[in-house]
Scaffold this active site. Structure first.
Site, PDB file in Angstrom:
ATOM      1  N   LYS A   1       0.943  -1.563   0.357  1.00 15.74           N
ATOM      2  CA  LYS A   1      -0.157   0.011   0.173  1.00 15.74           C
ATOM      3  C   LYS A   1       1.206   1.210  -0.347  1.00 15.74           C
ATOM      4  O   LYS A   1       0.814   1.763  -0.793  1.00 15.74           O
ATOM      5  CB  LYS A   1      -0.974   0.231   1.478  1.00 15.74           C
ATOM      6  CG  LYS A   1      -1.775   1.291   1.371  1.00 15.74           C
ATOM      7  CD  LYS A   1      -2.843   1.207   2.270  1.00 15.74           C
ATOM      8  CE  LYS A   1      -3.455   2.268   2.689  1.00 15.74           C
ATOM      9  NZ  LYS A   1      -4.102   2.247   4.232  1.00 15.74           N
TER      10      LYS A   1
ATOM     11  N   GLU B   1      10.548  -4.494   4.282  1.00 19.68           N
ATOM     12  CA  GLU B   1      10.761  -6.216   4.157  1.00 19.68           C
ATOM     13  C   GLU B   1      10.503  -5.901   2.519  1.00 19.68           C
ATOM     14  O   GLU B   1      11.164  -7.122   1.327  1.00 19.68           O
ATOM     15  CB  GLU B   1       9.951  -6.585   4.913  1.00 19.68           C
ATOM     16  CG  GLU B   1      10.500  -6.788   6.245  1.00 19.68           C
ATOM     17  CD  GLU B   1       9.491  -5.752   6.968  1.00 19.68           C
ATOM     18  OE1 GLU B   1       9.123  -4.809   6.510  1.00 19.68           O
ATOM     19  OE2 GLU B   1       8.865  -6.730   8.373  1.00 19.68           O
TER      20      GLU B   1
ATOM     21  N   GLY C   1      -4.558  -1.882   5.270  1.00 19.84           N
ATOM     22  CA  GLY C   1      -3.805  -2.954   4.517  1.00 19.84           C
ATOM     23  C   GLY C   1      -4.339  -4.417   5.210  1.00 19.84           C
ATOM     24  O   GLY C   1      -4.840  -5.212   4.113  1.00 19.84           O
ATOM     25  N   ARG C   2      -5.058  -4.865   5.906  1.00 22.08           N
ATOM     26  CA  ARG C   2      -6.048  -6.342   6.493  1.00 22.08           C
ATOM     27  C   ARG C   2      -7.208  -6.308   6.179  1.00 22.08           C
ATOM     28  O   ARG C   2      -8.191  -7.362   6.399  1.00 22.08           O
ATOM     29  CB  ARG C   2      -5.709  -6.370   8.246  1.00 22.08           C
ATOM     30  CG  ARG C   2      -6.207  -4.814   8.516  1.00 22.08           C
ATOM     31  CD  ARG C   2      -5.730  -4.972  10.449  1.00 22.08           C
ATOM     32  NE  ARG C   2      -6.087  -3.946  11.560  1.00 22.08           N
ATOM     33  CZ  ARG C   2      -5.676  -3.085  11.399  1.00 22.08           C
ATOM     34  NH1 ARG C   2      -4.788  -3.404  10.379  1.00 22.08           N
ATOM     35  NH2 ARG C   2      -5.934  -1.715  11.291  1.00 22.08           N
TER      36      ARG C   2
ATOM     37  N   GLU D   1      -4.710  -7.073  14.703  1.00 24.57           N
ATOM     38  CA  GLU D   1      -3.906  -6.019  14.721  1.00 24.57           C
ATOM     39  C   GLU D   1      -5.168  -4.726  15.045  1.00 24.57           C
ATOM     40  O   GLU D   1      -4.763  -3.780  15.193  1.00 24.57           O
ATOM     41  CB  GLU D   1      -3.160  -5.936  13.120  1.00 24.57           C
ATOM     42  CG  GLU D   1      -2.545  -4.216  12.589  1.00 24.57           C
ATOM     43  CD  GLU D   1      -1.693  -5.088  11.667  1.00 24.57           C
ATOM     44  OE1 GLU D   1      -0.062  -4.781  11.228  1.00 24.57           O
ATOM     45  OE2 GLU D   1      -2.021  -4.042  10.567  1.00 24.57           O
TER      46      GLU D   1
ATOM     47  N   HIS E   1      -3.434 -32.937  17.714  1.00 26.36           N
ATOM     48  CA  HIS E   1      -2.665 -33.687  18.405  1.00 26.36           C
ATOM     49  C   HIS E   1      -1.452 -32.723  18.931  1.00 26.36           C
ATOM     50  O   HIS E   1      -0.768 -32.387  18.824  1.00 26.36           O
ATOM     51  CB  HIS E   1      -1.883 -34.701  17.163  1.00 26.36           C
ATOM     52  CG  HIS E   1      -2.492 -35.433  16.848  1.00 26.36           C
ATOM     53  ND1 HIS E   1      -3.115 -36.640  17.223  1.00 26.36           N
ATOM     54  CD2 HIS E   1      -4.304 -35.069  15.701  1.00 26.36           C
ATOM     55  CE1 HIS E   1      -4.314 -37.061  16.189  1.00 26.36           C
ATOM     56  NE2 HIS E   1      -4.816 -36.624  15.526  1.00 26.36           N
TER      57      HIS E   1
ATOM     58  N   LYS F   1       9.226  -0.785  14.367  1.00 25.76           N
ATOM     59  CA  LYS F   1      10.317  -0.261  12.873  1.00 25.76           C
ATOM     60  C   LYS F   1      11.188   0.861  12.673  1.00 25.76           C
ATOM     61  O   LYS F   1      12.728   0.854  12.517  1.00 25.76           O
ATOM     62  CB  LYS F   1       8.900   0.140  11.674  1.00 25.76           C
ATOM     63  CG  LYS F   1       8.124  -0.897  10.949  1.00 25.76           C
ATOM     64  CD  LYS F   1       7.303   0.126  10.469  1.00 25.76           C
ATOM     65  CE  LYS F   1       6.069  -0.495   9.242  1.00 25.76           C
ATOM     66  NZ  LYS F   1       5.283  -0.305   9.169  1.00 25.76           N
TER      67      LYS F   1
HETATM   68  O1  F6P Z   1       2.437  -3.958   9.556  1.00 25.93           O
HETATM   69  C1  F6P Z   1       2.121  -3.101   9.337  1.00 25.93           C
HETATM   70  C2  F6P Z   1       1.784  -2.534   8.421  1.00 25.93           C
HETATM   71  O2  F6P Z   1       1.004  -1.314   8.173  1.00 25.93           O
HETATM   72  C3  F6P Z   1       0.110  -3.381   7.764  1.00 25.93           C
HETATM   73  O3  F6P Z   1      -1.008  -3.078   8.532  1.00 25.93           O
HETATM   74  C4  F6P Z   1      -0.232  -3.884   6.264  1.00 25.93           C
HETATM   75  O4  F6P Z   1      -0.726  -4.863   5.943  1.00 25.93           O
HETATM   76  C5  F6P Z   1       1.161  -4.357   6.158  1.00 25.93           C
HETATM   77  O5  F6P Z   1       2.408  -3.105   6.954  1.00 25.93           O
HETATM   78  C6  F6P Z   1       2.250  -4.093   5.089  1.00 25.93           C
HETATM   79  O6  F6P Z   1       2.282  -2.769   4.802  1.00 25.93           O
HETATM   80  P1  F6P Z   1       2.448  -1.911   3.222  1.00 25.93           P
HETATM   81  O7  F6P Z   1       1.382  -2.519   2.328  1.00 25.93           O
HETATM   82  O8  F6P Z   1       1.771  -0.665   3.082  1.00 25.93           O
HETATM   83  O9  F6P Z   1       3.414  -2.844   2.689  1.00 25.93           O
END
Ligand code: F6P
Length: 541
Positions: free
Chosen positions: A203, A209, A263-264, A349, A380, A508
């Site tokens: 987003k 990462e 995002g979620r 979250e 199990h 972060k």
């Molecule tokens: O973990 C934090 C977060 O901001 C989530 O809410 C989001 O889904 C994820 O990082 C990834 O964010 P982005 O889509 O901006 O890379």
């Protein structure tokens, strides 16, 4: 009887203090019609609440609490495009992502128009990729799609693609989330760069990462095909157009969405492109249709029949009045292996908050710990604790009536196990029953005495069972939307903002400061971190 001035919260507190408040077995024994009375249907799903300690009185008080807390008003504000995400001054319009044109507006913007513009761009792209008119730099058709993203840009589509993909579907989908490059190294050998399409899903397009992994994939494409050719293999799913351009992704390869998609909650947006590529655009459209069906149910069904509202109300009963701070999610379907992982983000979250939406400390517990695994594997693993441990952990069972394989006997075993778990949790087995069973089996009295305490089950352990007729794009869409709306309802019940996630920021920021220390620069400010950095660097030398 309601006492003047008494709130629903007071009434629920009193009900929870009454003797036998959490009991389930006596309720089941006293009322053979309980299963029917506590079953609710919506959007093709059946939800059985009978194996909980809900009574008509408790449920009535929970629904009163929902009115007092303005849960329906919050839902309606969300649907109206009000900025219900106050800290970020944003609407939460994920419902617009699966609604017919003209249904939703976000402020002055026609949200549905933006959504349908992107959907038709996605449909065109998917069609052309499947036809091979959009192909790799060497002219070969794409067979594999790699979605690089994390959190909401990974968990939803990864879960859905795993649930819906069948052999013979158009493409294979792979998901790369962790910045641990072991994940990339494990994936890479299964990919042919000439036939691989990489979607960078972010987003913000700033997530460390994702950008690191996107860099690895781009370099790999460049090495195999030549730097200029790599861009033919890249597309982006993002709201940040300047950043996607800076990364070298052509504007017609960027599928956007707006900031009112959290995002979620973004699975239904361009973030779902990997699902559409792997399983087909029709399947993706059906997924949206299922979610839309649940949206319509959520928006229109009366409180006492409203699945998301009831699921949220039950969680309030468990968390706030019975003091149960965790919940397990057990889908009895291997294809839903990542369902609990998706709910972990969606619920924790959203609801892991300790201040109210207007910044005051909350006065009661909020979101529980959510975890899970598919059954029967879970049996199990951790179900021992849920049956006989000292903590009571409510369970959500997800059952699918009709499998998509021909092994009917296996499926019957699977479902028998699921039903047995729910029954065992609710009813348990008294010590007297355990003794009687062992006596019948001919065990000597000394052995019966020795084992009886171990073989007794306390019972009265709550569970909800959700039944899907089959695992289809439509039923899965409805199931996921059910939990999304449950989360929104809980936000309103608890007066917290379910749409922000400030708790992910501190780590972060600190990682940004620690990275130079690992690279040999300024030592980390925190002594324990500095010491560990020293140990790690010593092992590197
Ligand atoms: O973990 C934090 C977060 O901001 C989530 O809410 C989001 O889904 C994820 O990082 C990834 O964010 P982005 O889509 O901006 O890379």
């Amino acid at each position: 009887m309601a006492i003047p001035g008494e709130t629903a919260w007071d009434r629920l507190s009193a009900l929870a203090r009454a003797p036998g408040a959490g009991a389930i077995r006596p309720l089941l024994d006293a009322d053979p019609g309980r299963a029917a009375r506590f079953a609710r249907r919506g959007a093709g799903l059946l939800m059985d609440l009978s194996r909980t300690s809900l009574t008509e009185e408790v449920l009535g008080a929970l629904l009163d609490l929902s009115r007092e807390r303005g849960v329906a008003a919050f839902r309606d504000a969300m649907a109206a495009g009000v900025a219900v995400n106050g800290t970020e001054r944003r609407a939460a319009l994920h419902m617009a992502l699966r609604a017919p044109p003209g249904t939703f507006a976000a402020g002055a913007e026609d949200a549905s128009a933006a959504v349908h513009g992107t959907l038709s761009a996605m449909a065109g792209f998917v069609r052309d990729v499947h036809r091979g008119t959009i192909a790799g730099a060497t002219g070969e058709a794409f067979t594999d799609v790699v979605n690089i993203g994390i959190g909401g840009s990974d968990l939803g589509p990864a879960m859905v693609a795993r649930a819906l993909w069948r052999p013979g579907m158009p493409m294979r989908a792979h998901y790369l989330a962790n910045v641990d490059a072991h994940a990339w190294e494990a994936l890479r050998p299964s990919l042919d760069p000439r036939r691989t399409l990489v979607l960078v899903a972010s987003k913000t397009f700033t997530t460390q990462e994702t950008m690191a992994n996107a860099g690895l994939a781009k370099a790999w494409l460049g090495r195999a095909l030549g730097g200029a050719a790599a861009s033919a293999h890249l597309a982006a799913l993002s709201t940040n157009l300047p950043a996607t351009a800076a990364f070298g992704i052509a504007p017609d390869r960027v599928f956007g969405f707006r900031d009112w998609v959290g995002g979620r909650f973004s699975l239904w947006s361009a973030v779902g492109l990997s699902v559409a590529l792997a399983c087909g655009m029709d399947a993706f459209a059906e997924l949206l249709a299922g979610a839309r069906e649940m949206d319509e149910h959520f928006l229109a069904a009366p409180d006492a029949a409203n699945l998301p509202l009831l699921l949220a109300a039950l969680e309030v009963w468990h968390v706030n009045f019975l003091g149960l701070p965790a919940r397990a999610v057990l889908p009895y379907d291997e294809r839903l292996a990542r369902f609990a992982a998706h709910l972990q983000q969606l619920e924790m979250e959203s609801l892991g908050k300790r201040v109210t939406a207007d910044g005051r400390p909350v006065r009661s517990a909020t979101g529980p710990v959510v975890f899970g695994e598919p059954g029967t594997n879970a049996q199990h693993s951790f179900l021992q604790l849920i049956h006989q441990g000292t903590a009571k952990v409510p369970v959500d069972f997800v059952l699918v009536a009709r499998p998509d394989h021909p092994h009917a006997a296996s499926h019957r075993i699977l479902l028998a196990n699921a039903l047995a778990q729910a029954e065992a949790l609710a009813r348990g087995r008294t010590e007297a029953e355990a003794r009687a069973g062992m006596a019948e089996a001919g065990l000597p009295q000394a052995e019966i005495d020795r084992l009886a305490p171990h073989r007794a089950f306390p019972g009265d352990r709550p569970s909800v069972t959700l039944l899907l007729p089959a695992l289809t794009p439509r039923s899965l869409g409805a199931l996921v939307a059910l939990y999304e709306h449950k989360v929104a309802c809980l936000g309103a019940f608890w007066g917290i903002n379910p749409f922000d996630q400030w708790g992910v920021e501190l780590g972060k920021q600190l990682a940004g400061g620690i990275l130079p220390a690992l690279e040999g620069g300024e030592p980390a400010a925190d002594a324990a971190t500095a010491a560990m950095v020293g140990e790690i660097r010593a092992l590197w030398s």
